[in-house]
Each structure stands twice: as C-alpha cells, then as structure tokens.
Design an enzyme around this catalytic site. Sequence first.
Site, PDB file in Angstrom:
ATOM      1  N   GLY A  13      55.717  14.062  55.230  1.00 15.85           N
ATOM      2  CA  GLY A  13      56.926  14.817  55.435  1.00 15.85           C
ATOM      3  C   GLY A  13      56.865  15.630  56.804  1.00 15.85           C
ATOM      4  O   GLY A  13      57.340  15.351  57.916  1.00 15.85           O
ATOM      5  N   ARG A  32      60.691  30.598  55.748  1.00 18.25           N
ATOM      6  CA  ARG A  32      59.325  30.315  55.087  1.00 18.25           C
ATOM      7  C   ARG A  32      58.275  31.738  55.458  1.00 18.25           C
ATOM      8  O   ARG A  32      57.422  31.683  54.738  1.00 18.25           O
ATOM      9  CB  ARG A  32      58.718  29.019  56.045  1.00 18.25           C
ATOM     10  CG  ARG A  32      59.238  27.897  55.676  1.00 18.25           C
ATOM     11  CD  ARG A  32      58.658  26.670  56.084  1.00 18.25           C
ATOM     12  NE  ARG A  32      57.634  26.389  55.650  1.00 18.25           N
ATOM     13  CZ  ARG A  32      56.183  26.535  56.334  1.00 18.25           C
ATOM     14  NH1 ARG A  32      56.245  27.140  57.524  1.00 18.25           N
ATOM     15  NH2 ARG A  32      55.047  26.221  55.802  1.00 18.25           N
ATOM     16  N   TYR A  89      56.404  32.410  52.190  1.00 26.23           N
ATOM     17  CA  TYR A  89      54.854  32.027  52.180  1.00 26.23           C
ATOM     18  C   TYR A  89      54.278  32.942  53.052  1.00 26.23           C
ATOM     19  O   TYR A  89      52.800  32.456  53.262  1.00 26.23           O
ATOM     20  CB  TYR A  89      54.628  30.546  52.431  1.00 26.23           C
ATOM     21  CG  TYR A  89      55.643  29.784  51.883  1.00 26.23           C
ATOM     22  CD1 TYR A  89      55.694  29.352  50.481  1.00 26.23           C
ATOM     23  CD2 TYR A  89      56.398  28.823  52.704  1.00 26.23           C
ATOM     24  CE1 TYR A  89      56.511  28.438  49.969  1.00 26.23           C
ATOM     25  CE2 TYR A  89      57.354  27.730  52.204  1.00 26.23           C
ATOM     26  CZ  TYR A  89      57.488  27.705  50.621  1.00 26.23           C
ATOM     27  OH  TYR A  89      58.304  26.847  50.175  1.00 26.23           O
ATOM     28  N   CYS A 132      70.957  40.889  55.284  1.00 27.74           N
ATOM     29  CA  CYS A 132      70.705  42.276  54.543  1.00 27.74           C
ATOM     30  C   CYS A 132      69.773  42.288  53.339  1.00 27.74           C
ATOM     31  O   CYS A 132      69.940  42.114  52.369  1.00 27.74           O
ATOM     32  CB  CYS A 132      72.188  42.565  54.027  1.00 27.74           C
ATOM     33  SG  CYS A 132      73.420  43.029  55.233  1.00 27.74           S
ATOM     34  N   GLU A 133      68.524  42.265  53.847  1.00 28.61           N
ATOM     35  CA  GLU A 133      67.257  42.122  53.149  1.00 28.61           C
ATOM     36  C   GLU A 133      66.096  42.711  54.042  1.00 28.61           C
ATOM     37  O   GLU A 133      65.956  41.822  55.004  1.00 28.61           O
ATOM     38  CB  GLU A 133      67.172  40.402  52.820  1.00 28.61           C
ATOM     39  CG  GLU A 133      66.070  40.237  51.785  1.00 28.61           C
ATOM     40  CD  GLU A 133      66.205  39.853  50.409  1.00 28.61           C
ATOM     41  OE1 GLU A 133      67.653  39.830  49.768  1.00 28.61           O
ATOM     42  OE2 GLU A 133      65.501  39.427  49.834  1.00 28.61           O
TER      43      GLU A 133
HETATM   44  N1  LLP Z   1      55.034  13.665  48.300  1.00 27.20           N
HETATM   45  C1  LLP Z   1      55.313  14.849  47.442  1.00 27.20           C
HETATM   46  C2  LLP Z   1      55.320  14.301  46.004  1.00 27.20           C
HETATM   47  C3  LLP Z   1      55.575  15.885  47.758  1.00 27.20           C
HETATM   48  O1  LLP Z   1      55.765  16.851  46.892  1.00 27.20           O
HETATM   49  C4  LLP Z   1      55.733  16.206  49.385  1.00 27.20           C
HETATM   50  C5  LLP Z   1      55.652  17.719  49.313  1.00 27.20           C
HETATM   51  C6  LLP Z   1      55.143  15.485  49.954  1.00 27.20           C
HETATM   52  C7  LLP Z   1      55.035  13.934  49.698  1.00 27.20           C
HETATM   53  C8  LLP Z   1      55.331  15.774  51.622  1.00 27.20           C
HETATM   54  O2  LLP Z   1      54.324  16.423  51.939  1.00 27.20           O
HETATM   55  P1  LLP Z   1      54.037  16.861  53.464  1.00 27.20           P
HETATM   56  O3  LLP Z   1      53.636  15.621  54.388  1.00 27.20           O
HETATM   57  O4  LLP Z   1      55.486  17.562  53.944  1.00 27.20           O
HETATM   58  O5  LLP Z   1      53.124  17.960  53.338  1.00 27.20           O
HETATM   59  N2  LLP Z   1      58.267  24.068  51.190  1.00 27.20           N
HETATM   60  C9  LLP Z   1      57.025  24.005  51.432  1.00 27.20           C
HETATM   61  C10 LLP Z   1      56.296  22.669  51.406  1.00 27.20           C
HETATM   62  C11 LLP Z   1      56.510  22.067  49.932  1.00 27.20           C
HETATM   63  C12 LLP Z   1      55.857  20.693  49.817  1.00 27.20           C
HETATM   64  C13 LLP Z   1      56.486  19.875  48.623  1.00 27.20           C
HETATM   65  N3  LLP Z   1      55.946  18.589  48.731  1.00 27.20           N
HETATM   66  C14 LLP Z   1      56.692  24.373  52.633  1.00 27.20           C
HETATM   67  O6  LLP Z   1      57.592  24.946  53.469  1.00 27.20           O
HETATM   68  O7  LLP Z   1      55.525  24.807  53.286  1.00 27.20           O
END
Ligand code: LLP
Length: 439
Positions: free
Chosen positions: A298, A336, A340, A367-368
């Site tokens: 992703g 983010r 995080y 406002c935070e």
């Molecule tokens: N497959 C599954 C089952 C997942 O849960 C995720 C991401 C992906 C694929 C894709 O992973 P990537 O290639 O994007 O690392 N909100 C967080 C990231 C949460 C990821 C959730 N799952 C952030 O902003 O860093």
Amino acid sequence: MYCKEVNLLHDNLSIEGNNLCFAGYDTVELAKIYGTPLMLLDEQRIRSTMRTYKNAMEKYFGNGARPLYASKALSFVGIYQIAKEEGICTDIVSLGELYTAKKAGFPLENAFFHGNCKTDFDIEYAIENGIGYFIVDTYDELYAIDRIAREKGVSQKILLRITPGIDPHTHVAISTGKVDSKFGTAIETGQALEITEKAISLHNISLEGFHCHIGSQIFEIEPFCDAADIMLSFIDNVKSTLGYTPKLLNLGGGFGVRYVESDPVISYEENIKKIAEHINSYCEKNQLHKPVILMEPGRSIVADSGMTIYTVGSVKEIPGYKNYVAIDGGMSDNPRYALYNSSYTVLCANKMNEDPTYNCTIAGRLCESGDLIQENVSIPPVVRGDNIAVLVTGAYNYSMSSNYNRINRPLVLMLGDKIRVAINREKFEDVSRLDEFLD
Ligand code: LLP
C-alpha cells in the site's frame, strides 16, 4: 511549468528558480492556480511502482505471483482505474472501498476483502457484487460467509488470515507476542489448524490459501523471510495433517518508504528478488510445495508519489521556547504526526535556494494543541503567504483525513502528461451535506 531534475529526497522532486517542482510541475505555480492545501500525486511514479511489483513478482516468484494494491493507503476512483490498467489486483477493507473500486470499473473478481469485523450486510453486498476473495479472520466470519453463500447458491473463495508471530522490528519470531492481535488466527495456539480444518469442511466455502501481514514501514527483508518460513511450514503441517494443499500464500504488505534523509534507500525489485530466492530455496531444501505468492503493498505504491502544499498563515515566536509556523491545513489532512509522531521532510516550496536557518514547529490550523505536522524542522525564515511543502504524503494521509473542526478536505491533483483532478476540494456544502434541520 516544466522543471529540471536535481537530487532531493526522491527523483520526482526538483528545483526551478527558487521553487520546488514535483513530477515536473512547479508546486508554487500550482498552489497559485488551485489554492492550498493541495495534495499532488505523481501518476508516472504510481504506475511505475505498480509495474515494478508486478514484473518483479512474475519474474522472481514465477507461477502466477501477483501484487494487490492495499487501497487503505489511498482510495479514490482514479487509483482503482490505474490499478486496473496496470493489471494488478486490489485489497479492500470496507464497502466504501469496494464501492469506489466498483465505480471505477475495477474487476471485483480481482479484489480481496479484508477486515476483522465484516457484517452480514458487508458479506451479502460483496458476494452480490462478485467479490473475488474474502480474507477471513475468525470463526464467526467463516460461518457467516458459508451461510450467506449457501443462501445465494454460490461457493465463495476465501483465504484464512493467520498470525505467524513475527515482530518485524526485531526480526525475532515471538512465541506469544503476536497471538494477542485483533487480526487473524494464531499458529502457536493450534487455532490456525483448527479453523483450517473447519473451513475445508464447509460446503459453500472454497479455501484457496492463507494470508499473513506482519507490519508496515519495514526496511529489512528478514522479517518477510521469517514469516514466509513459518507460513510454509504451517502449510506443510496442514498438508500432512489434513491432506489439503493451498493454492495461494499472501505475504501481506509492509515495505518501507523514505520519508526523511536518514531513512534508507531500498529497491523493491531487489527486496522481492531476495525474498523469492529465500522462499524458492526454503521450499526446495524442505521439499515443500510452493504456492502462488501474493503481496499487498500500500504505502510503497503511493507514499512518495504524493506531497502536500500549504500556505503559511502566521509565524509566532515565543522567546526562550520555540517558533511556530502555522499552515492552512493540519491533522485533518495529515494526522500521522499527531497519531504516531511520524517523521516528514518539510521545505519552503518558494524559497528552495535560501538557507534553512529557521528552526520551528509546523502547526496545523485546528483547535487542538496536538495538531502539529512536524516539530524541530529547519527551513528558511518564512512569512505569511509562503508555501510549505510536506513530502511523501501519498499514503495514509488523505485516506485518514477527517472533517474535524468542519475543515474541508483538500483538492487532490493527478500530475501526469496533463493535470487532472483526482478528488475535488470539499466544499462547505459537502461538509454539512448530511445534516438535517431539527423539527
Ligand atoms: N495488508 C494488510 C492486511 C494490512 O493491514 C496493511 C496495512 C497492508 C496490507 C498494507 O501495508 P503497507 O504496504 O501500506 O505497509 N495508518 C498507518 C499504517 C497502517 C497500516 C495498516 N495495514 C500509518 O499511517 O502508518
């Protein structure tokens, strides 16, 4: 508006005069024309990263291996159009994502539906729309899919989500740590084998294989190799215990992206090659059947294909403390840092040749107090009206955006041979669209 390339964080960034360019376009000009906050996407880079995954997986894993774009990173109609054109599959996690993919004409037989709490409505809607696969987390979901598939007179393809017990940040297989996860079914408790046996026995379920996902923003390949070893051994155990051989093994997403200069530069092709070599030799050595490998990137497909440009609204200096530069966006378009503490590279887009001597915190307009984009950054001294660029915002920014404070979401432009609107700027009417007057 086209610019020459120079060496910045990524090779889709360059400088023309005093201005920052992205994907060959002058970001300051774009900000003038389209207004801010403005999110920019680099179409060529999105396409070429998708191609890198597709070609490298076909080349090194062989055997029909393919990537699924994990669209939780950034979901809108155009991205599914691009994924379709590039011939890759997709992972969706909600009916909202499914609906968007359908609207884009994405073939839903190439979509994999994730999530740890799919409702009956989710399952019915997805089956009615020809979803390819469900990735099943629990018994409750397994039984619900079997029941609904029976009612609809179909056999539904699924993968089971398994937790291999890997901590991607230490490379160590942890025996209990990952058992405590809301996702999937653990191998070491014996439950993964039990749910597999149950899935095989259900008449309206066709178990096609297994899935695991160990984490995100991972630069090393060892955790992926460890996870693959554990999953392949599990598959071997399933074969000898239950006499079942799966077709597919999905290794999830997670490759890291360079947000700041201290992050390593990695090659996705090289990583895929090494993981494939590891899997091929592990299977050969242990005489294991090699399933078709899937991966779910992703972040690595869209993160560095995106950036956000803002306008400075105020500069506030607190003697003895610090300097705040406030911009016209914030945690509503990029939560983010607030969530995080994520690192970002921040530049003054219209002062690229000036020395970055001004230390400050980039604050959002919400406002935070925690609405910050980045602390302790060095940029040239800025004034109201200057443009601030935050790099590498393509993943998990817009997709995690909100209307907190009733702030309207930014405009998203797709920069390719021409400039196309990917997502319109939200209007005030949009923000209050669902409200009703009380009688
Ligand atoms: N497959 C599954 C089952 C997942 O849960 C995720 C991401 C992906 C694929 C894709 O992973 P990537 O290639 O994007 O690392 N909100 C967080 C990231 C949460 C990821 C959730 N799952 C952030 O902003 O860093």
